[in-house]
Design a protein around this motif. Structure first.
Motif, PDB file in Angstrom:
ATOM      1  N   VAL A  43      33.652  -3.245  34.672  1.00 47.69           N
ATOM      2  CA  VAL A  43      32.999  -4.509  35.006  1.00 47.69           C
ATOM      3  C   VAL A  43      33.944  -5.632  34.627  1.00 47.69           C
ATOM      4  N   THR A  44      34.137  -6.562  35.538  1.00 42.30           N
ATOM      5  CA  THR A  44      34.981  -7.724  35.291  1.00 42.30           C
ATOM      6  C   THR A  44      34.110  -8.928  34.975  1.00 42.30           C
ATOM      7  N   GLY A  45      34.462  -9.642  33.923  1.00 43.96           N
ATOM      8  CA  GLY A  45      33.699 -10.815  33.530  1.00 43.96           C
ATOM      9  C   GLY A  45      34.043 -12.031  34.355  1.00 43.96           C
ATOM     10  N   PRO A  46      33.339 -13.147  34.126  1.00 45.51           N
ATOM     11  CA  PRO A  46      33.593 -14.387  34.882  1.00 45.51           C
ATOM     12  C   PRO A  46      35.017 -14.904  34.730  1.00 45.51           C
ATOM     13  N   SER A  89      24.731  -8.586  29.920  1.00 41.71           N
ATOM     14  CA  SER A  89      25.029  -8.675  31.355  1.00 41.71           C
ATOM     15  C   SER A  89      26.073  -7.655  31.767  1.00 41.71           C
ATOM     16  N   ALA A  90      27.102  -7.479  30.922  1.00 35.25           N
ATOM     17  CA  ALA A  90      28.147  -6.506  31.239  1.00 35.25           C
ATOM     18  C   ALA A  90      27.582  -5.089  31.252  1.00 35.25           C
ATOM     19  N   LEU A  91      26.714  -4.775  30.292  1.00 37.35           N
ATOM     20  CA  LEU A  91      26.112  -3.447  30.259  1.00 37.35           C
ATOM     21  C   LEU A  91      25.190  -3.246  31.457  1.00 37.35           C
ATOM     22  N   ASP A  92      24.441  -4.275  31.836  1.00 35.89           N
ATOM     23  CA  ASP A  92      23.555  -4.172  32.985  1.00 35.89           C
ATOM     24  C   ASP A  92      24.343  -3.828  34.250  1.00 35.89           C
TER      25      ASP A  92
END
Length: 340
Positions: A43-46, A89-92
């Motif tokens: 997952v890539t963050g903002p 949010s990253a885990l979701d």
């Protein structure tokens, strides 16, 4: 999806290591599991940086194994590392990617399956996304660091001499008159299996443990090997010569399989403890556990571990009184196709 680099993996695990140590000093340093299925789950963050990495393992076991008593026959396990800053949010998002992966895996839609995430119990950012994806808390790995006092007066000083095989254990002040604790030996295998199967049948009420057709025979095989060891860490509580409670545990030499769940070593593992309903309230449970703690601390054990069912109404309160507290919680969607 772009392939995550070794440097990105290292950056995420380093951030997770710092976060875990702030949450719970008993947690280990995160490591990349060997034997993953090869799915690329990132997952890539903002900010464009890698915010989460997941490693999926597909585990299967053949009939006859004792391990199948403790859960589903096929388990799809996600090791989830979330670096933040928005862990939830990253885990979701990571769980969404994992669900899409499992939807394409042959066998993941079968009945005797589970999707499993083991999450640090003190990490409060995990439960909401885990629940959102249909996972429920099932089992707890609890830990008791050496020297931690029980809620009862059952702790025995470390370094006290341990009794020899089949010898009576000095009575605890909490034991009711007539109750004695003694070390079990090979001749006690039928009793250990009988009480062990009673444990399995009770825990099966809570959704993780499954009594299989071969569970009793597999338990007999495992317990026989344990009892054959000199000074086995197995004790019985008796009244008038009739056993009504058992505890058996693995010393560090046999507990290496679970040692990676903590950064503290050496570890012991409390495999099973059971007190018959008509024997409860007589001090046998705390006395059995106190004897294990006495022997473990004399052997230099740094932390003793055990599993209990999250929704078992007896386990959490009892183990808390004996000095244990949650370290990891196993979250499951069972069958695996119910992951959403």
């Amino acid at each position: 999806m772009p392939t995550v680099t070794r440097d990105e993996t290292g950056g995420v695990t380093a951030a997770v290591a710092r976060r875990w140590q702030a949450i719970d000093p008993l947690l280990p340093a995160p490591s990349v599991p060997s034997g993953g299925c090869g799915a690329e789950l990132t997952v890539t963050g903002p900010d464009g940086r890698t915010a989460a990495i997941g490693f999926c393992e597909h585990w299967h076991e053949s009939p006859g194994s004792m391990e199948l008593t403790w859960g589903a026959a096929s388990r799809f396990r996600l090791t989830a590392y979330t670096a933040g800053p928005d862990v939830a949010s990253a885990l979701d998002e990571l769980l969404s990617r994992w669900q899409a992966h499992l939807a394409s895996v042959p066998g993941a839609s079968a009945d005797d399956t589970a999707a499993v995430v083991v999450w640090p119990s003190r990490d409060v950012d995990g439960p909401l996304p885990l629940l959102h994806h249909g996972l429920a808390p099932r089992a707890v790995i609890a830990a008791r660091p050496a020297g931690r006092e029980a809620g009862h007066g059952t702790a025995v000083p470390a370094g006290s001499p341990a009794p020899g095989p089949a010898a009576a254990v000095p009575s605890s002040p909490a034991l009711r008159p007539g109750v004695q604790i003694r070390r079990a030996g090979p001749a006690d295998i039928d009793t250990v299996v009988r009480l062990g199967m009673a444990t399995i049948r009770f825990d099966a009420h809570f959704g993780t443990v499954i009594e299989r057709p071969w569970s009793a025979e597999a338990l007999r095989t495992d317990a026989s090997a344990l009892l054959a060891q000199p000074g086995a860490w197995t004790w019985l509580a008796e009244d008038g010569g009739e056993p009504f409670a058992v505890l058996y545990a693995e010393p560090p030499a046999a507990a290496g399989w679970i040692a990676p769940v903590t950064g503290v070593s050496p570890v012991a593992y409390l495999e099973l403890m059971y007190v018959q309903p008509d024997g409860r309230g007589r001090g046998a449970g705390p006395a059995l556990v106190g004897q294990l703690h006495r022997e473990a601390e004399a052997a230099g054990v740094a932390v003793t571990l055990l599993h209990y069912e999250q929704v078992n109404p007896l386990s959490g309160p009892f183990w808390g009184r004996q000095g244990y507290r949650p370290l990891w919680t196993s979250w499951e969607a069972r069958p695996a196709r119910t992951l959403r």
